[in-house]
Design an enzyme around this catalytic site. Structure first.
Site, short mmCIF file in Angstrom:
data_model
loop_
_atom_site.label_atom_id
_atom_site.label_comp_id
_atom_site.label_asym_id
_atom_site.label_seq_id
_atom_site.Cartn_x
_atom_site.Cartn_y
_atom_site.Cartn_z
N LEU B 230 0.82 -1.22 0.00
CA LEU B 230 0.00 0.00 0.00
C LEU B 230 0.85 1.27 0.00
O LEU B 230 1.74 1.43 0.81
CB LEU B 230 -0.89 0.00 1.25
CG LEU B 230 -1.93 1.13 1.28
CD1 LEU B 230 -2.96 0.97 0.20
CD2 LEU B 230 -2.56 1.20 2.66
N ASP B 231 0.55 2.19 -0.88
CA ASP B 231 1.26 3.48 -0.99
C ASP B 231 2.74 3.31 -1.28
O ASP B 231 3.55 4.20 -1.00
CB ASP B 231 1.09 4.32 0.29
CG ASP B 231 -0.34 4.73 0.53
OD1 ASP B 231 -1.12 4.68 -0.43
OD2 ASP B 231 -0.66 5.10 1.67
N GLU B 232 3.13 2.15 -1.82
CA GLU B 232 4.55 1.91 -2.09
C GLU B 232 4.78 1.56 -3.55
O GLU B 232 5.88 1.19 -3.94
CB GLU B 232 5.09 0.77 -1.21
CG GLU B 232 5.22 1.08 0.25
CD GLU B 232 6.51 1.82 0.59
OE1 GLU B 232 7.30 2.13 -0.33
OE2 GLU B 232 6.73 2.08 1.78
#
Lengths: 288, 288, 288, 288
Positions: B230-232
């Protein structure tokens, strides 16, 4: 009302209540001080009021002492912390560096040409490399190499130099040593550091390498007050630079230098012009 | 060589060895294809080569099939992954949203006016709010409310819609639901998300509130591919906006919207024009 | 002092003399009005003072009438031109357009979502193209085609509409007709135009084509008040976008649209929030 | 393919026809030259093709002479103007200044630290002020005061110095003298000037004062090649800085200096790295 001289600067902060502006501007009018510029901010969350006034006294008899005597009693009920800065004040700024000279070179240039209205009485470094740059500007340069073992003594030495040279502000212009907790406390609120990332992203060591790993499309720099929590001090200014896939870490290092030096300069200029207020973990900056 | 039509686009990547450029440009010359623009990048760390070529076939008989037949054998020795995109290709893009409409409104405007050369066959949301906006653009709108219990079924439904409407790209235009790991894997490399911070800073929920707490002087937005972390996911584009102490979290939310929508648009445009290549956890983006 | 409502706004300008700030802030304190934000500027060249104050009355009995009655006598000696804007004021803004819809679409989006605190009672155009966009927002749309012959009558018609719909501001959102001198005088100081260049560069027709001819590396947009001298009215806001050699005029047109709409929005927002003051041929803008 | 050394650079331009890319890349492959980066642009209006290639010869026997011998015959049919730049090439750059030192200080810093891969064999000025700065960098400084009467002789002297010191590029780093037509012709295409406005806005003298008069909200700088038409030479790079009503002309002068020096540096860096091509009155710049 032509500005043939620089203005006096009055700054203050206090809890938010009615009348805080008036106590300032009312006295200014009464005392015959011409207000050239006024900024205020009221922090609704912290319930705190901040004000900055530039003014030109119209009376030839104006003195700081008289201002203080008159204003102190008026401001007392507001628990106001205030400061009066005369037009001829040039803060003494100690600069600390390591090997990178881009920030130092920039600050000395702006000091030399009067863009930064400061004195630079001393430069302190843990490396000898930048001595000739200091010499060209006729500034004493102290080389205090630091190892894990000698850190306490050397930091004591640094504190002594800061006092000996009567520096009211310390600038860490890419000083690449982690400060001890004592040193941080000593410098709390009166030292500005430049970190080569957009904090809180990429704290700690080698931020450009971290940025490259993440494949970011922008790198930045952050100038902040030193406090006890490394890379967590109140932010004064930030700057950025766009980059792309073709920038390896060494390219980010090179490209970031322009952002670092401008961001640090902006922070120092705002500090020196009394535009920056501490507000808990954050700052109020009345920009230009 | 006047551009009366759009060009064909050829993109490829392969390990870095001598001759990778030549196998492409040599065939182009031989086949009578006029090269209008060429970008290449050689990642010295990953030892991988990337190329993008815009060209105009000069022969009336040019076909993708012939290109494929001819080029496949030549490129084989280079382990080249390549793709040929015809001028009339308009990718089908499914858009997912929640309640915020600033990104959706912007994308639909650019879709309607031809700035984005895409089809938008379907809009999917966990809220009913934006249905009328979809209707005005004559796009089917599916309202699939999601709770912790219904997430597996609803995500299955979403996958079905993506397939039914034959979407080759999914855009999460401020879709405020955390995707399951399965869903992330399903979308891996073919979904673009907009996060309202300059990643990796302020991951997770309420990034503008996090930014306000830290007292930053800039807020940003990041468009990235969805992957399992997530968000990476690999970053495609980032944008920023300067702010000051007078911006409360709600002001950051408002001010950030312009950055979010432009950053997301830039990422989609680059993706659609085949300017973006995955390169491990990072991207190569041949800008305009 | 939590902001549960919007503030009252007080704005004024007058010749520069001692006491101008005090007459405002002194009355505010006396009347029990809590000052949330204050900006002032003293133009040393023009010898003119400008001030903007946001305040929250603390008395339940506060009325604009009382403010006026009390303040008028105090301000008289300063030849002060002042204005009081209540929190619920929503200026009525007439929008004029031609065929390009990027500015109109943006303004209507921000109007619909409350980002711009305005009413849009009427849209006037010399083309029929954008009527459906107006209809979706339930705004009357008047199509007034203009030729050299009909210009006087049509402009008279426009003035009538502006009055009929009681618009206090007119926005030329890429209205591609040169206004007559009478019309310019009629709109003087209460109409905002967006020009697609960084004025005073590239005045007149087809600025992006002019920019391409010159090979500039940046294109811009300028929002300014209409006055009698075409493209010479006082500038409120400007924006820019970097470009390179690969941008043909049509690319500049496309890329410039994002700058145009944001620049126009910024100008309107500042105007509506009473942040803009006319100062001869220039403006004072108390930014946010 | 790791870059332990700098690449060779090949640049060329010719009329747009099929095969222009192939003749370059085909020969590179045949000769065993590894292409690290390739940029091309095809000007549809001018019908002209531009290419820049960075490459690493893989053969120990590679020589410029062999390249020339082999490539000349192949390129002949394309009327190609081409140039081969070896990795160890450091162009000799003569710098001309007057009294302002911000650009000179910046260029010398970047020269000293290797950011600019150039030699600076000589500095020429019509004033004596900056001699000590030159001395600290061990660069000969010639003070050639100029009056209307002495201009022809002094310009002859400057040309002699340029030749004596074998400068391939001349940089006018805020040289505040109008060059004669002969001098302009002499420098045509091999001198870079920095003008302190966003050209073509505010040509001529005192551009910051002109900008202040107009009340612009942005000031800029333009680096361009010198040609016969003053302030009209082909633009290489531009930069801007936002300003507001509180900036008097002297503030614009101060604030613009950072933009000027960065813009000039960018132009010189691109020129030195062979990224800039003349294209009629405009330039092609293959950016980084």
């Amino acid at each position: 009302m032509k500005a043939t001289t620089k203005p006096w600067i009055f700054t203050a902060s206090c809890p938010s209540v009615i009348g805080t502006v008036d106590v300032v501007t009312g006295y200014m009018a009464e005392a015959g001080n011409y207000i050239d510029e006024i900024h205020s901010f009221d922090d609704r969350e912290a319930n705190r009021f901040f004000i900055r006034v530039e003014f030109y006294p119209q009376s030839a008899d104006f003195t700081a002492d008289e201002f203080t005597a008159e204003f102190t009693s008026r401001s007392k009920q507001f628990e106001m912390e205030w400061e009066l800065t005369p037009p001829n004040h040039r803060p003494r700024v100690a600069i600390m560096v390591s090997k990178y000279d881009h920030c130092l070179n920039d600050l000395l240039y702006r000091y030399r040409t009067g863009q930064l209205n400061i004195e630079v009485p001393v430069i302190i470094s843990n490396h000898p490399d930048l001595e000739s740059l200091a010499q060209w500007h006729n500034i004493p340069y102290y080389h205090l190499p630091i190892t894990a073992d000698t850190k306490p003594q050397q930091e004591a030495q640094i504190r002594e130099l800061i006092e000996q040279y009567d520096a009211e502000l310390v600038v860490l212009a890419r000083y690449m040593q982690v400060l001890s907790s004592e040193m941080c406390q000593y410098l709390d609120g009166r030292a500005i550091n430049i970190h080569h990332s957009l904090l809180p992203g990429f704290k700690g060591a080698r931020p450009y390498h971290q940025a490259w790993e993440k494949g970011v499309k922008m790198v930045g720099a952050t100038a902040h007050y030193v406090n006890d929590d490394l890379d967590e001090g109140p932010i004064i200014s930030q700057g950025i630079q766009t980059v792309d896939h073709a920038h390896y870490p060494e390219d980010l290092v090179a490209k970031g230098q322009d952002v670092e030096r401008v961001t640090l300069f902006n922070a120092i200029k705002c500090h020196v012009e009394k535009r920056v207020f501490l507000n808990g973990k954050r700052t109020v900056v009345f920009g230009r």
